[in-house]
Design an enzyme around this catalytic site. Structure first.
Site, PDB file in Angstrom:
ATOM      1  NE  ARG A 118      11.061  -2.694  26.103  1.00  0.00           N
ATOM      2  CZ  ARG A 118      11.682  -2.016  25.085  1.00  0.00           C
ATOM      3  NH1 ARG A 118      13.087  -2.328  24.984  1.00  0.00           N
ATOM      4  NH2 ARG A 118      10.957  -1.138  24.246  1.00  0.00           N
ATOM      5  CG  ASP A 124      13.832   0.490  22.882  1.00  0.00           C
ATOM      6  OD1 ASP A 124      12.720   0.837  22.657  1.00  0.00           O
ATOM      7  OD2 ASP A 124      14.402  -0.699  22.945  1.00  0.00           O
TER       8      ASP A 124
END
Ligand code: 6GU
Length: 243
Positions: free
Chosen positions: A158, A173
């Site tokens: 990812r 994140d």
């Protein structure tokens, strides 16, 4: 990026071809090759394990079959991979590890089962100048490395350019700033009597950023005080310290 996985349960890795990872493979961003370790056995029983020297419970994976498997898989591509051996006795796999591996051209995961792989397999690879990482995904014991490989490959892939629709999602994140992410909300404004925090609907971007930062600090302090304690002083602004 090329990813090889050697395992006695190739079917266990099938989920790598689903969803986000499946799309990355289809788009040619990731070249995935899963290999059955038993292809490199020579006996009728296709034995991959044997009793441990020194005694004790469980079985140890034999070095000869692993040696042949690694030699053959390494030779399939000119690029030297980082070799990853998942083991509960490894160094912790973290977001920093994922970021580092995302910069590699090739990764090779060697999944052990039973009580592990004969240590000479790792020693021999390192002795030949190959980089080998023995890593753990957490403080609990799995039956084998396969589930850990699913976790680690997802965390790495990812991060590859072009895999996430919106690259800002990876940048924001949890962990990328050393803090857990705070809560998120979408419509409707009130649901089952619960309202979305007023500030998020204010349009005041500075106030929203401050509120999000405070919630991240609060959540990290409650759930992961170890992360907060590990933050360098320079990672905290004046308002953080007042918090
Ligand atoms: Cl990477 N492998 C196994 N077998 N167990 C684990 C692990 C890995 N990480 C935590 N437990």
């Amino acid at each position: 990026m090329r990813i090889d996985v050697i395992t006695i349960f190739p079917g266990y890795l099938a989920p790598l071809r689903e969803a986000l990872l499946g799309r990355a493979i289809a788009a040619g961003l990731v070249d995935l090759d899963v290999h059955d370790l038993r292809d490199w056995t020579h006996d009728v029983h296709q034995a991959v394990d044997d009793a441990p020297y020194g005694g004790g419970p469980g079985m140890v994976m034999r070095p000869q079959v692993w040696g042949e498997a690694l030699d053959a898989v390494l030779a399939r591509d000119a690029r030297t991979p980082r070799i990853v051996v998942p083991t509960p006795a490894g160094r912790p796999f973290t977001q920093a590890t994922a970021q580092e591996w995302a910069g590699a051209e090739r990764l090779l995961f060697a999944c052990g089962r039973y009580e592990g792989i004969d240590q000479r397999v790792v020693d021999d690879a390192r002795g030949r100048g190959l980089p080998v990482d023995e890593v753990s995904i957490g403080d609990y014991v799995l039956v084998g490395g396969e589930a850990a490989v699913l976790v680690m490959v997802e965390a790495v892939v990812r991060l590859l350019p072009g895999v996430l629709g919106n690259p800002a999602s990876a940048e924001q994140d949890s962990f990328s700033d050393g803090l857990l992410e705070g809560p998120a909300y979408t419509r409707p404004e009130t649901w089952r009597g619960l309202a979305v925090p007023e500030v998020l609907r204010s349009g005041n971007h500075a106030a929203i950023a401050r509120w999000r930062r405070d919630r991240a600090l609060e959540r990290t302090a409650q759930r992961r005080p170890d992360l907060l304690a590990a933050l360098p002083e320079r990672a905290l602004d004046k308002a953080d310290r007042a918090f």
